[in-house]
Scaffold this active site. Structure first.
Site, PDB file in Angstrom:
ATOM      1  N   ARG A  57       0.804  -1.223   0.000  1.00 43.22           N
ATOM      2  CA  ARG A  57       0.000   0.000   0.000  1.00 43.22           C
ATOM      3  C   ARG A  57       0.837   1.272   0.000  1.00 43.22           C
ATOM      4  O   ARG A  57       0.607   2.188  -0.803  1.00 43.22           O
ATOM      5  CB  ARG A  57      -0.927   0.036   1.226  1.00 43.22           C
ATOM      6  CG  ARG A  57      -2.180  -0.779   1.081  1.00 43.22           C
ATOM      7  CD  ARG A  57      -2.551  -1.362   2.417  1.00 43.22           C
ATOM      8  NE  ARG A  57      -1.566  -2.376   2.749  1.00 43.22           N
ATOM      9  CZ  ARG A  57      -1.646  -3.653   2.337  1.00 43.22           C
ATOM     10  NH1 ARG A  57      -2.686  -4.049   1.688  1.00 43.22           N
ATOM     11  NH2 ARG A  57      -0.681  -4.513   2.611  1.00 43.22           N
ATOM     12  N   LYS A  87      26.424  -3.572   0.308  1.00 39.10           N
ATOM     13  CA  LYS A  87      27.900  -3.513   0.297  1.00 39.10           C
ATOM     14  C   LYS A  87      28.429  -2.802   1.531  1.00 39.10           C
ATOM     15  O   LYS A  87      29.632  -2.555   1.635  1.00 39.10           O
ATOM     16  CB  LYS A  87      28.371  -2.766  -0.953  1.00 39.10           C
ATOM     17  CG  LYS A  87      27.897  -3.345  -2.263  1.00 39.10           C
ATOM     18  CD  LYS A  87      28.375  -2.451  -3.413  1.00 39.10           C
ATOM     19  CE  LYS A  87      27.445  -2.554  -4.594  1.00 39.10           C
ATOM     20  NZ  LYS A  87      27.635  -1.427  -5.529  1.00 39.10           N
ATOM     21  N   HIS A 136       4.552   5.625  11.679  1.00 42.64           N
ATOM     22  CA  HIS A 136       4.109   5.550  10.278  1.00 42.64           C
ATOM     23  C   HIS A 136       3.127   6.719  10.109  1.00 42.64           C
ATOM     24  O   HIS A 136       1.920   6.524   9.997  1.00 42.64           O
ATOM     25  CB  HIS A 136       3.436   4.206  10.039  1.00 42.64           C
ATOM     26  CG  HIS A 136       3.205   3.837   8.601  1.00 42.64           C
ATOM     27  ND1 HIS A 136       3.372   4.731   7.552  1.00 42.64           N
ATOM     28  CD2 HIS A 136       2.810   2.662   8.034  1.00 42.64           C
ATOM     29  CE1 HIS A 136       3.087   4.116   6.414  1.00 42.64           C
ATOM     30  NE2 HIS A 136       2.748   2.865   6.676  1.00 42.64           N
TER      31      HIS A 136
HETATM   32  N1   CP Z   1      -0.419  -0.159   5.848  1.00 47.23           N
HETATM   33  C1   CP Z   1       0.791  -0.372   5.292  1.00 47.23           C
HETATM   34  O1   CP Z   1       1.775   0.283   5.658  1.00 47.23           O
HETATM   35  O2   CP Z   1       0.821  -1.325   4.329  1.00 47.23           O
HETATM   36  P1   CP Z   1       2.106  -1.749   3.494  1.00 47.23           P
HETATM   37  O3   CP Z   1       3.079  -2.391   4.472  1.00 47.23           O
HETATM   38  O4   CP Z   1       1.620  -2.689   2.457  1.00 47.23           O
HETATM   39  O5   CP Z   1       2.714  -0.507   2.930  1.00 47.23           O
END
Ligand code: CP
Length: 308
Positions: A57, A87, A136
């Site tokens: 995503r 490396k 995130h």
């Molecule tokens: N929600 C999310 O971060 O999905 P992915 O790990 O697929 O990017």
């Protein structure tokens, strides 16, 4: 970082003011209604996607967002193997180099704090696309947008965050964002081994956000507007036995739906493994695929804000 309504690096949820959040959510509404009105906004600009951990995503919605805005993309999947990290090149040196080629870097990394380290040496904006069990923030932005889009408000929301909360960067980032709003109540539903970490609880206390902990999902279900389910993250456990002890601990299925409020929604950052039964997908309260779709629009709004 946010300077007034300006935005450069996107590293952690705490950096967003409520005003900036509302500006981004309103912009996302506009883009979602008429995405073609924004094509060409980033003509000639280049986004580099450096992904040291797997993604479907985040990687593809950032790429789609950039392409739909008229920009171009380049990058590397599995950068631990396919970039010069293999490396022995440091993250800092990689970022110094790539920031000479691109106008913006989207970085997913396995180490908490990696995005901050990257921003410290980058000459172009860095967007944290997930740093290990850290944060995130762009997922939290799309989660916040989804809550507003589905429920019509964010103030006053009652949310249960369920599953692997200790390692879950999405729930950590979302908790920080929700603390900018009024009358939020959060219930952390997790086994003790993966309970929400103290830094988030302390932040919520400082911002007068009500939170409780429970291990009893059934008891919590009738009380909340949002069930935010998460995956038990196999990749964050040091041994298989510890993972297997928790796998499947909370599963959302038809019986869960029966206990939920009629207007409540089920969210999940995805991918799911077995923690939401496929039978749930057809229920209108299953918001997780709409949530993933919103990732495209929020990332268009974010790229436009940072680059246009
Ligand atoms: N929600 C999310 O971060 O999905 P992915 O790990 O697929 O990017």
């Amino acid at each position: 970082m946010a300077i007034g309504s300006r935005l450069r690096h996107v590293i952690e949820s705490q950096q967003f003011s409520r005003a900036l959040l509302e500006e981004l959510l309103d912009r996302t509404d506009e883009i979602k209604r008429q995405p073609h009105h924004f094509s060409g906004r980033l003509n000639g600009q280049v986004m580099a996607a450096l992904f040291y951990e797997p993604s479907t995503r985040t990687r593809l919605s950032f790429e789609a967002a950039m392409l739909r805005l008229g920009g171009r993309t380049m990058g590397t999947d599995n950068a631990r193997e396919f970039s010069s990290a293999a490396k022995g090149e440091t993250l800092e040196d990689t970022i110094r180099i790539v920031s000479g080629y691109a106008d913006l870097i989207v970085l997913r990394h396995n180490e908490e704090g990696a995005a901050r380290r990257a921003a410290a040496v980058s000459s172009v904006p860095v967007i944290n696309a997930g740093d290990g069990p850290g944060q995130h923030p762009t997922q939290a932005l799309l989660d916040l947008y989804t809550i507003r889009d589905e429920l019509g408000h964010i103030d006053g929301v009652r949310i249960a965050m369920v599953g692997d909360l200790a390692n879950g960067r999405t729930v950590r980032s979302l908790a920080y964002l929700l603390s900018k709003f009024r009358d939020i109540r959060i219930c952390f539903v997790a086994p003790p081994q993966v309970a929400m970490r103290d830094d988030i609880k302390e932040h919520l206390d400082e911002h007068h956000v009500q939170w409780v902990e429970s291990q009893d999902l059934d008891a919590v279900l009738p009380q909340v507007d949002v069930i935010y389910q998460t995956r038990i993250q196999k990749e964050r456990f040091s041994d298989e036995a510890s993972y297997l002890a928790l796998k499947g601990v909370y599963r959302i299925d038809a019986s869960t739906l029966a206990r939920m409020r009629k207007e409540a929604i089920v969210m999940h950052p995805l991918p799911r493994v077995d923690e939401i039964a496929p039978e749930v997908d057809a229920d209108p309260r299953a918001a997780y695929f709409r949530q993933a779709r919103n990732g495209l629009y929020i990332r268009m709004a974010l790229l436009d804000k940072v680059l246009a």
